[in-house]
Every structure is written in structure tokens, then in C-alpha cells.
Design a protein around this motif. Structure first.
Motif, PDB file in Angstrom:
ATOM      1  N   ASN A 337      13.444  28.492 151.930  1.00  0.00           N
ATOM      2  CA  ASN A 337      13.156  27.334 152.650  1.00  0.00           C
ATOM      3  C   ASN A 337      14.402  26.939 153.181  1.00  0.00           C
ATOM      4  O   ASN A 337      14.469  26.399 154.357  1.00  0.00           O
ATOM      5  N   LEU A 338      15.494  27.222 152.469  1.00  0.00           N
ATOM      6  CA  LEU A 338      17.046  26.802 153.042  1.00  0.00           C
ATOM      7  C   LEU A 338      17.149  27.764 154.347  1.00  0.00           C
ATOM      8  O   LEU A 338      17.799  27.154 155.206  1.00  0.00           O
ATOM      9  N   LEU A 339      16.912  28.914 154.232  1.00  0.00           N
ATOM     10  CA  LEU A 339      17.109  29.877 155.399  1.00  0.00           C
ATOM     11  C   LEU A 339      16.370  29.445 156.814  1.00  0.00           C
ATOM     12  O   LEU A 339      16.616  29.629 157.651  1.00  0.00           O
ATOM     13  N   ALA A 340      15.104  28.648 156.191  1.00  0.00           N
ATOM     14  CA  ALA A 340      14.444  28.260 157.533  1.00  0.00           C
ATOM     15  C   ALA A 340      14.912  27.167 158.092  1.00  0.00           C
ATOM     16  O   ALA A 340      14.514  26.691 159.316  1.00  0.00           O
ATOM     17  N   PHE A 341      15.838  26.508 157.740  1.00  0.00           N
ATOM     18  CA  PHE A 341      16.460  24.992 158.261  1.00  0.00           C
ATOM     19  C   PHE A 341      17.249  25.496 159.711  1.00  0.00           C
ATOM     20  O   PHE A 341      17.719  26.251 159.798  1.00  0.00           O
ATOM     21  N   PRO A 342      17.083  24.395 160.689  1.00  0.00           N
ATOM     22  CA  PRO A 342      17.903  24.554 161.666  1.00  0.00           C
ATOM     23  C   PRO A 342      19.244  24.308 161.125  1.00  0.00           C
ATOM     24  O   PRO A 342      19.634  24.229 160.292  1.00  0.00           O
ATOM     25  N   VAL A 343      20.181  24.997 162.225  1.00  0.00           N
ATOM     26  CA  VAL A 343      21.543  25.194 161.881  1.00  0.00           C
ATOM     27  C   VAL A 343      22.246  23.844 161.670  1.00  0.00           C
ATOM     28  O   VAL A 343      23.074  23.860 160.555  1.00  0.00           O
ATOM     29  N   ASP A 344      21.914  22.784 162.236  1.00  0.00           N
ATOM     30  CA  ASP A 344      22.722  21.541 161.978  1.00  0.00           C
ATOM     31  C   ASP A 344      22.287  20.923 160.621  1.00  0.00           C
ATOM     32  O   ASP A 344      23.036  20.487 159.816  1.00  0.00           O
ATOM     33  N   GLU A 345      20.780  21.037 160.365  1.00  0.00           N
ATOM     34  CA  GLU A 345      20.312  20.530 159.296  1.00  0.00           C
ATOM     35  C   GLU A 345      20.893  21.405 157.791  1.00  0.00           C
ATOM     36  O   GLU A 345      21.151  21.027 156.959  1.00  0.00           O
ATOM     37  N   LEU A 346      21.008  22.547 158.207  1.00  0.00           N
ATOM     38  CA  LEU A 346      21.552  23.616 157.234  1.00  0.00           C
ATOM     39  C   LEU A 346      23.065  23.257 156.703  1.00  0.00           C
ATOM     40  O   LEU A 346      23.227  23.227 155.657  1.00  0.00           O
ATOM     41  N   THR A 347      23.948  23.023 157.748  1.00  0.00           N
ATOM     42  CA  THR A 347      25.308  22.639 157.686  1.00  0.00           C
ATOM     43  C   THR A 347      25.382  21.450 156.984  1.00  0.00           C
ATOM     44  O   THR A 347      25.857  21.329 155.711  1.00  0.00           O
ATOM     45  N   PHE A 348      24.526  20.431 157.251  1.00  0.00           N
ATOM     46  CA  PHE A 348      24.558  19.102 156.514  1.00  0.00           C
ATOM     47  C   PHE A 348      24.145  19.194 154.905  1.00  0.00           C
ATOM     48  O   PHE A 348      24.773  18.598 154.207  1.00  0.00           O
ATOM     49  N   PHE A 349      22.910  19.868 154.859  1.00  0.00           N
ATOM     50  CA  PHE A 349      22.328  20.123 153.407  1.00  0.00           C
ATOM     51  C   PHE A 349      23.477  20.672 152.703  1.00  0.00           C
ATOM     52  O   PHE A 349      23.607  20.411 151.513  1.00  0.00           O
ATOM     53  N   VAL A 350      24.203  21.886 153.123  1.00  0.00           N
ATOM     54  CA  VAL A 350      25.132  22.702 152.299  1.00  0.00           C
ATOM     55  C   VAL A 350      26.193  21.863 151.838  1.00  0.00           C
ATOM     56  O   VAL A 350      26.752  21.698 150.698  1.00  0.00           O
ATOM     57  N   GLU A 351      26.768  20.841 152.793  1.00  0.00           N
ATOM     58  CA  GLU A 351      27.772  19.871 152.418  1.00  0.00           C
ATOM     59  C   GLU A 351      27.295  18.803 151.539  1.00  0.00           C
ATOM     60  O   GLU A 351      28.067  18.561 150.626  1.00  0.00           O
ATOM     61  N   GLN A 352      26.016  18.518 151.413  1.00  0.00           N
ATOM     62  CA  GLN A 352      25.411  17.288 150.539  1.00  0.00           C
ATOM     63  C   GLN A 352      25.269  17.931 149.285  1.00  0.00           C
ATOM     64  O   GLN A 352      24.912  17.198 148.288  1.00  0.00           O
ATOM     65  N   LEU A 353      24.863  19.199 149.095  1.00  0.00           N
ATOM     66  CA  LEU A 353      24.220  19.976 148.179  1.00  0.00           C
ATOM     67  C   LEU A 353      24.985  19.759 146.609  1.00  0.00           C
ATOM     68  O   LEU A 353      24.323  19.309 145.554  1.00  0.00           O
ATOM     69  N   PRO A 354      26.403  19.645 146.760  1.00  0.00           N
ATOM     70  CA  PRO A 354      26.943  19.288 145.242  1.00  0.00           C
ATOM     71  C   PRO A 354      26.789  17.774 144.817  1.00  0.00           C
ATOM     72  O   PRO A 354      26.684  17.564 143.536  1.00  0.00           O
ATOM     73  N   ARG A 355      26.374  16.913 145.722  1.00  0.00           N
ATOM     74  CA  ARG A 355      25.962  15.580 145.371  1.00  0.00           C
ATOM     75  C   ARG A 355      24.643  15.359 145.157  1.00  0.00           C
ATOM     76  O   ARG A 355      24.227  14.196 144.751  1.00  0.00           O
ATOM     77  N   LEU A 356      23.590  16.139 145.586  1.00  0.00           N
ATOM     78  CA  LEU A 356      22.323  15.906 145.347  1.00  0.00           C
ATOM     79  C   LEU A 356      21.841  15.902 143.753  1.00  0.00           C
ATOM     80  O   LEU A 356      22.538  16.911 143.049  1.00  0.00           O
ATOM     81  N   SER A 357      20.767  15.279 143.264  1.00  0.00           N
ATOM     82  CA  SER A 357      20.366  15.231 142.194  1.00  0.00           C
ATOM     83  C   SER A 357      19.288  16.413 141.901  1.00  0.00           C
ATOM     84  O   SER A 357      18.966  17.204 143.055  1.00  0.00           O
ATOM     85  N   ALA A 358      19.154  16.684 140.781  1.00  0.00           N
ATOM     86  CA  ALA A 358      18.246  17.706 140.572  1.00  0.00           C
ATOM     87  C   ALA A 358      16.823  17.583 141.387  1.00  0.00           C
ATOM     88  O   ALA A 358      16.236  18.378 141.977  1.00  0.00           O
ATOM     89  N   ASP A 359      16.313  16.158 141.102  1.00  0.00           N
ATOM     90  CA  ASP A 359      15.030  16.073 141.893  1.00  0.00           C
ATOM     91  C   ASP A 359      15.063  16.040 143.159  1.00  0.00           C
ATOM     92  O   ASP A 359      14.069  16.430 143.813  1.00  0.00           O
ATOM     93  N   GLU A 360      16.280  15.387 143.816  1.00  0.00           N
ATOM     94  CA  GLU A 360      16.516  15.672 145.243  1.00  0.00           C
ATOM     95  C   GLU A 360      16.645  17.025 145.589  1.00  0.00           C
ATOM     96  O   GLU A 360      16.071  17.347 146.711  1.00  0.00           O
ATOM     97  N   LEU A 361      17.113  18.073 144.954  1.00  0.00           N
ATOM     98  CA  LEU A 361      17.265  19.257 145.374  1.00  0.00           C
ATOM     99  C   LEU A 361      15.915  19.918 145.467  1.00  0.00           C
ATOM    100  O   LEU A 361      15.623  20.529 146.232  1.00  0.00           O
TER     101      LEU A 361
END
Length: 366
Positions: A337-361
């Protein structure tokens, strides 16, 4: 070729170690065919305590010296070539003496030290080289007196602190054990710090070298180096080094790993695509051992579009493994699913990843 990478490491290490007690000239030209001497050393400072810390290398540096380090066992032809440089240099000194209307003295001629990882009995005997056990370590063989040359068989040197700085220039297990023995030095020892910096640069150059496949011993060398950096940081913590310094070290390490990764991907595939770029910052936070394993895995991929896609998948997989305990059995699905993200969404998600809770992830990727 990796041989040149090791050659550069040897020259840089000798330069750093010998500079406090003399002048070091890398690549000094000699006449005739304009050949280069690897390391030309002239002592100009008497610091007995420092020379003692260099052990056998410090003893070699008591007089003007030429150091010719070899990554692979030296051959008969290479020994002769080294000696030819010495004779060319002797000719230069004689001509200089005539120009200055002074008398040439062979005491001016440097001692030639040929540093080889191994040396066969036949090679040593063929040059009538003999040991001098009363004054020199085992593994050091002197050619007849007027030749002013010696062959140092690094694999025969006793594994003592006095030979450490030469054994680091060895090969295979000899070099690896020498690197491991750096841990016996104090963490604030300037020589240890210098050696670590150069070893890390050696590791970086090896993993980013795409011209040829690494030999098994070089892969082992790459894996042996990161443990020293972990040890350095752990020791710094135990000794109460201020947290700000530690953070600075960590930030510097991450910046260097990102640069290594960028250069490696660019050298391997010719360019870095936008999906690769999205993972660079996150990957730079990997521990040194994990980072090295990743580079080795990428180095085995094909240099085509399929290889590029596999490289992106490896980057994504390593980023998600940072949250593996929270993803559990969802990891394969999350990767897809991560690899299916568009580039902009992928970049934003990876930046936010350390701050996401387990449920959000799990909600975003499950």
C-alpha cells in the motif's frame, strides 16, 4: 577498482599518523619516467612520547623514509619497481649535490619500507632479505645494507599494540583483528578517532564503488567497521559526554549516511527518482550496521528499471521495519500500500511516520 580505495586509505592513514613528527609528501614525483613515491616522510619534530605510541611505525619514522603500501601481496616486479624509485631518487640527490657543490652522502637516502599484507618465503629469500630479531620485530626483512630497503610482511607481525598501526594496513582477518583491537584504545585517544574517521570513509568508498563486485573479505571488512562506531557512542555515554555533543555526532552521522546513499544510488542507477528521494531522510536514520546491509543488498540489484523498482521496494521495506513491532502481520500489506501512494502523498507520509500512532499507522496502511 577497490585496490585504489585501499591505497588511498593507506596513504591517508600514514599521513595522519606521521604528520605530527615530520613532513609527509604523498605522490612525490621522481624523474626518469616520472613515477610517484606513495608516501615520502621527512622527520622534523622530536616527540618521543608520540613516536612511542606509533610503535613499530614510529621506529621506522625515526629517519627519512619511503613507504610503499600494497593491498595485495607484493610481486617481484613491484619490489623492483619500488627500488627503482629509490635509485631514481638517489640520482636526483646526487645531481642536487653537484649543483650545490657539496658532497653527496648516502645517509641522505631514505629507507624504503615495502608494506605487503603477505610475503612468500621465496620472495623474501629471492631478494636476500633477512630479519634482524635483535632490533626489529618478526616480519621485517632487510635487503642487503647498501640497498636501504626492507620488506614488511604484515601477516607475520606479532599482534601487539606496537604493530597495530601497520596491521590496520593488512588484509583479511589480520586487518579485521587490528580494527577490533582499536577498542582497547581510550575513546578520546586522538589516534583512535583519526583511524575511525578514515575507516568510516573507507567503508563509504567501498559500498559506493560500483565498478566491480566486492570480494568476500571486503564485505566482511565493511561489516566489521560499524561496531566500532557503536562502541564509541556507548563509551561516550558511559563517560558522561554531554547530550548536545552526542546529538551533534548523531546528526553528522545521519547527514553523512544520506550523502553516501544519494551518491550510491546515483552511481548505481544514473539518477535518483522521486520515490527514492522520498525515503532518503528516513533511511539516513538507520543504524550503521543496518545501513551497510541495505547498501550491500542494493549493490546486488541489476542496473535497469527492474533494479530501480527493487531498490525503491528495499528502501520502503527498511523504513517500515522501523515500526515493525506495531505493524506485525500487516507489514507485507503495508509495504504494498505504501508503494502505491502518489509521490506527494508518499513523501508527506514518510515525513509524518515517526509521529503517527500505532492505530493511525495501521489505519493508513492496513
Amino acid at each position: 577498482m577497490t585496490r585504489f580505495i585501499h591505497d588511498r586509505f593507506a596513504k591517508e592513514l600514514l599521513t595522519e599518523l606521521l604528520s605530527p613528527i615530520g613532513t609527509v609528501n604523498i605522490g612525490r614525483d621522481v624523474t626518469a619516467e616520472v613515477r610517484e613515491i606513495d608516501v615520502y616522510f621527512t622527520p622534523n619534530a622530536v616527540i618521543p612520547e608520540y613516536s612511542a605510541t606509533l610503535g613499530l611505525l614510529g621506529k621506522m619514522a625515526e629517519t627519512t623514509a619511503i613507504f610503499e603500501p600494497f593491498r595485495n601481496p607484493v610481486t617481484v616486479g613491484e619490489v623492483i619497481s619500488c627500488m627503482s624509485k629509490l635509485w631514481d631518487l638517489r640520482g636526483e640527490l646526487e645531481r642536487q649535490a653537484r649543483r650545490e657543490n657539496t658532497r653527496y652522502d648516502d645517509a641522505q637516502l631514505p629507507r624504503l619500507w615495502i608494506l605487503t599484507p603477505t610475503a612468500s618465503k621465496g620472495l623474501v629469500e629471492g631478494f636476500c632479505a633477512i630479519p634482524n630479531p635483535e632490533h626489529w620485530s618478526e616480519g621485517v626483512y632487510f635487503l642487503p645494507r647498501h640497498l636501504k630497503s626492507a620488506i614488511v610482511a604484515i601477516h607475520q607481525l606479532p599482534e601487539t599494540p606496537e604493530t597495530l598501526w601497520l596491521r590496520i594496513l593488512g588484509k583479511g582477518k589480520v586487518q579485521q583483528r587490528a580494527i577490533a583491537q582499536l577498542s582497547s584504545l581510550a575513546t578520546d585517544d586522538p589516534l583512535r578517532i583519526i583511524a575511525l574517521e578514515l575507516l568510516y570513509q573507507l567503508q563509504s568508498n567501498l559500498v559506493t564503488d560500483t565498478q566491480q563486485e566486492l570480494q568476500p573479505e571486503e564485505r566482511e571488512l565493511i561489516m566489521a567497521i560499524p561496531s566500532l562506531f557503536r562502541e564509541q557512542l556507548e563509551a561516550a555515554q558511559q563517560q558522561g559526554i554531554e547530550q548536545g555533543i552526542e546529538q551533534g555526532i548523531e546528526q553528522g552521522r545521519q547527514a553523512q549516511q544520506r550523502l553516501i546513499l544519494e551518491n550510491f544510488l546515483r552511481g548505481r542507477f544514473g539518477e535518483i527518482n522521486s520515490k527514492m528521494t522520498a525515503f532518503l531522510s528516513a533511511i539516513s536514520k538507520l543504524q550503521a550496521a543496518e545501513f551497510t546491509v541495505l547498501l550491500l543488498a542494493i549493490s546486488m540489484l541489476t542496473v535497469d528499471e527492474a533494479g530501480r523498482q527493487q531498490a525503491v521496494r528495499l528502501l520502503a521495506e527498511n523504513v517500515l521495519k522501523m515500526r515493525q513491532s506495531e505493524l506485525g502481520e500487516l507489514l507485507p500489506t503495508a509495504l504494498t500500500n505504501l508503494l502505491a501512494f502518489p509521490v506527494d502523498e508518499l513523501t508527506f507520509f514518510v515525513e509524518q511516520l515517526p509521529r503517527l500512532s500505532a492505530d493511525e499507522l495501521r489505519a493508513r496502511l492496513g
